[in-house]
Design an enzyme around this catalytic site. Structure first.
Site, PDB file in Angstrom:
ATOM      1  N   ASP A 112       0.857  -1.197   0.000  1.00 53.28           N
ATOM      2  CA  ASP A 112       0.000   0.000   0.000  1.00 53.28           C
ATOM      3  C   ASP A 112       0.890   1.243   0.000  1.00 53.28           C
ATOM      4  OD1 ASP A 112      -1.839   2.094   0.741  1.00 53.28           O
ATOM      5  OD2 ASP A 112      -3.181   0.555   1.499  1.00 53.28           O
ATOM      6  N   HIS A 154     -10.569  -4.608  -2.883  1.00 58.53           N
ATOM      7  CA  HIS A 154      -9.235  -4.923  -2.372  1.00 58.53           C
ATOM      8  C   HIS A 154      -9.289  -5.273  -0.897  1.00 58.53           C
ATOM      9  CE1 HIS A 154      -9.816  -0.528  -2.116  1.00 58.53           C
ATOM     10  NE2 HIS A 154      -8.942  -0.478  -1.126  1.00 58.53           N
ATOM     11  N   PHE A 155      -8.488  -6.262  -0.540  1.00 58.93           N
ATOM     12  CA  PHE A 155      -8.313  -6.630   0.860  1.00 58.93           C
ATOM     13  C   PHE A 155      -7.033  -5.980   1.377  1.00 58.93           C
ATOM     14  CE2 PHE A 155     -11.356 -10.016   0.016  1.00 58.93           C
ATOM     15  CZ  PHE A 155     -11.981 -10.187   1.237  1.00 58.93           C
TER      16      PHE A 155
END
Lengths: 138, 138
Positions: free
Chosen positions: A32, A101-102
């Protein structure tokens, strides 16, 4: 199906660069860029869809299996004491990119929980070193 | 496998009462007793395990499919504008019951997000009414 205007579809195709952690036929995992913690990683299906509830059984199954695999590897290699799985649906739920998204967010004992972006890495070098640690080379 | 000392195993068996939302062969969904929002629901596998990474492929697949089904029903029946999926692994990640569970937290546009327990329901009657709305009767 991909969406030519979607940032995550562009990351999957390589049109936008990312720090890839893992890739298989159906899913793509990458660090991320607005991490809550060191090692914070996103897992997305290559198929474009907005909500978890929009995914077919096949895509959802592939996505959760890949998320489990990446989480297990992060748990071992960071290492961390635990982790949160977070998946947001809709702007009201803080979904900023409308592509499922996870989040995998590493957590440690005796450390407070951040639920927003922080300056998680002390330096660019540390981020690169952690990337090397959690990338799955098969 | 069940753990005789686990609160969620006792909820699944009925030894501890719960507001059931859905049940199938492998999973059990019920209203959270410490809700962040109206309609906040938990989905657990009947098999006892602590972390997401401890689940077999079969159990994990069943769990995410059931979570998707319950979330889709909550989205439609509450109704809400979106939802968060949250799944905590380890005390460091705020896992209070050491039995894998997915939180489904309804969210609405133009409303702030709570990430902790609140007095989500205005009254016992409202909670009962919402339970009737989101329970899946098949």
């Amino acid at each position: 199906m991909t969406d030519p205007n979607c940032i995550f579809c562009k990351i999957v195709s390589g049109a936008i660069p990312s720090r890839k952690v893992y890739e298989d036929e159906n899913c793509y995992a990458f660090m991320d860029i607005a991490p809550f913690e060191k090692g914070h990683t996103l897992v997305v299906p290559k198929h474009h869809a907005r909500f978890l509830t929009d995914l077919t059984e096949a895509t959802l199954t592939q996505l959760i299996m890949t998320t489990q695999k990446v989480a297990a590897y992060i748990l071992k290699t960071m290492p961390c004491d635990g982790f949160n799985i977070l998946q947001n649906n809709g702007e009201c739920a803080l979904q900023t990119i409308p592509h499922v998204h996870f989040h995998i967010i590493p957590r440690w004992n005796n450390k407070g929980l951040q639920w927003h972006s922080t300056k998680a890495y002390d330096s660019e070098e540390e981020m690169v070193e952690i990337h090397k640690r959690i990338i799955i080379n098969e």
